[in-house]
Design a protein around this motif. Structure first.
Motif, mmCIF file in Angstrom:
data_model
loop_
_atom_site.group_PDB
_atom_site.id
_atom_site.type_symbol
_atom_site.label_atom_id
_atom_site.label_comp_id
_atom_site.label_asym_id
_atom_site.label_seq_id
_atom_site.Cartn_x
_atom_site.Cartn_y
_atom_site.Cartn_z
ATOM 1 N N UNK A 144 50.512 24.119 45.249
ATOM 2 C CA UNK A 144 50.109 25.514 45.065
ATOM 3 C C UNK A 144 49.044 25.713 43.993
ATOM 4 N N UNK A 145 48.792 24.711 43.173
ATOM 5 C CA UNK A 145 47.831 24.882 42.097
ATOM 6 C C UNK A 145 46.425 25.208 42.608
ATOM 7 N N UNK A 146 45.965 24.508 43.669
ATOM 8 C CA UNK A 146 44.623 24.767 44.193
ATOM 9 C C UNK A 146 44.528 26.169 44.785
ATOM 10 N N UNK A 147 45.582 26.596 45.468
ATOM 11 C CA UNK A 147 45.603 27.943 46.037
ATOM 12 C C UNK A 147 45.490 28.975 44.922
ATOM 13 N N UNK A 148 46.314 28.835 43.907
ATOM 14 C CA UNK A 148 46.304 29.797 42.810
ATOM 15 C C UNK A 148 45.004 29.732 42.006
ATOM 16 N N UNK A 149 44.423 28.545 41.884
ATOM 17 C CA UNK A 149 43.142 28.401 41.184
ATOM 18 C C UNK A 149 42.042 29.138 41.950
ATOM 19 N N UNK A 150 42.045 29.053 43.271
ATOM 20 C CA UNK A 150 41.053 29.769 44.083
ATOM 21 C C UNK A 150 41.206 31.281 43.908
ATOM 22 N N UNK A 151 42.438 31.776 43.891
ATOM 23 C CA UNK A 151 42.672 33.203 43.687
ATOM 24 C C UNK A 151 42.250 33.618 42.270
ATOM 25 N N UNK A 152 42.482 32.754 41.297
ATOM 26 C CA UNK A 152 42.054 33.052 39.923
ATOM 27 C C UNK A 152 40.531 33.165 39.852
ATOM 28 N N UNK A 153 39.818 32.256 40.500
ATOM 29 C CA UNK A 153 38.352 32.304 40.501
ATOM 30 C C UNK A 153 37.849 33.579 41.174
ATOM 31 N N UNK A 154 38.490 33.963 42.275
ATOM 32 C CA UNK A 154 38.093 35.198 42.958
ATOM 33 C C UNK A 154 38.327 36.411 42.062
ATOM 34 N N UNK A 155 39.497 36.473 41.429
ATOM 35 C CA UNK A 155 39.818 37.607 40.560
ATOM 36 C C UNK A 155 38.876 37.680 39.363
ATOM 37 N N UNK A 156 38.477 36.526 38.831
ATOM 38 C CA UNK A 156 37.522 36.508 37.719
ATOM 39 C C UNK A 156 36.159 37.047 38.151
ATOM 40 N N UNK A 157 35.764 36.777 39.394
ATOM 41 C CA UNK A 157 34.474 37.238 39.899
ATOM 42 C C UNK A 157 34.512 38.702 40.349
ATOM 43 N N UNK A 158 35.721 39.236 40.539
ATOM 44 C CA UNK A 158 35.894 40.596 41.059
ATOM 45 C C UNK A 158 36.882 41.346 40.187
ATOM 46 N N UNK A 159 36.394 41.881 39.079
ATOM 47 C CA UNK A 159 37.270 42.519 38.108
ATOM 48 C C UNK A 159 37.997 43.733 38.676
ATOM 49 N N UNK A 160 37.469 44.351 39.729
ATOM 50 C CA UNK A 160 38.124 45.514 40.345
ATOM 51 C C UNK A 160 39.234 45.121 41.308
ATOM 52 N N UNK A 161 39.373 43.840 41.592
ATOM 53 C CA UNK A 161 40.445 43.382 42.472
ATOM 54 C C UNK A 161 41.782 43.494 41.763
ATOM 55 N N UNK A 162 42.792 43.870 42.528
ATOM 56 C CA UNK A 162 44.164 43.972 42.014
ATOM 57 C C UNK A 162 45.065 43.172 42.934
ATOM 58 N N UNK A 163 46.004 42.450 42.330
ATOM 59 C CA UNK A 163 46.885 41.584 43.097
ATOM 60 C C UNK A 163 48.334 41.865 42.733
#
Length: 190
Positions: free
Chosen positions: A93-112
């Motif tokens: 799961x680390x790679x999956x969560x790392x990809x989501x972290x990178x997306x969230x860092x690039x999109x500050x308006x994203x909410x999860x």
């Protein structure tokens, strides 16, 4: 009478905390219909609940920023599974969560929203706490990878929302999970 007031307030507070974890409604899964001649700009939300309408508008406002060919498959994965009675993240799961972290860092308006779930075994109270530990484990990983806590919400449903209603190990394995539900600006994976 005064003594009763002092006993009632703590009991009320405890009951609100216990029920508050499960009071959040899950995001409805919907397919959005585009209206008008300009695809992707106007979404029909007629007849949808408030949650579903918000989801439809968010899907229309999806972002490609932070989405690469290398992380598309990981961003498409929105469920992290756990072992029995565990809130430890697996190596898969680390790679999956790392990809989501990178997306969230690039999109500050994203909410999860991180919704923690358990299998049917155990008491309601124990499973609510375990679901919360699972959601918080994912939340901690994302925060440790630079994601703002303001972009994340951890919620537990315990054993109340199984994806597989079976009563065997295969069903239980599916139900021990944290779902990653984008509530604002999800990744555009097309």
């Amino acid at each position: 009478m005064q003594m009763l007031k002092y006993l009632t307030l703590p009991l009320l507070a405890v009951s609100l905390v216990m029920t508050g974890c499960a009071s959040r409604k899950p995001a409805a899964e919907i397919s959005t219909g585009v209206t008008g001649g300009n695809p992707g700009t106007t979404v029909s939300t007629d007849g949808l609940s408030e949650d579903a309408a918000l989801n439809a508008q968010n899907l229309a406002g999806a972002s490609a920023k932070g989405v690469t060919e290398a992380n598309k498959a990981f961003l498409a994965k929105r469920v992290v599974h756990f072992g029995f009675d565990s809130s430890e993240l697996s190596n898969e799961d680390y790679q999956t969560l790392q990809a989501h972290a990178q997306f969230l860092l690039a999109n500050f308006n994203s909410k999860l929203a991180l919704t923690g779930h358990t299998d049917e075994r155990g008491t309601r109270e124990y499973n609510m706490a375990l679901g919360e530990r699972r959601a918080k484990a994912v939340q901690s990983f994302l925060i440790s990878n630079g994601v703002s806590p303001n972009q994340l919400e951890a919620v537990s449903y315990g054993k109340e929302m199984p994806v597989n209603p079976g009563h065997n190990e295969a069903a239980w394995k599916e139900n021990r999970r944290v779902e990653l539900n984008y509530e604002a600006v999800p990744p555009l994976l097309k």
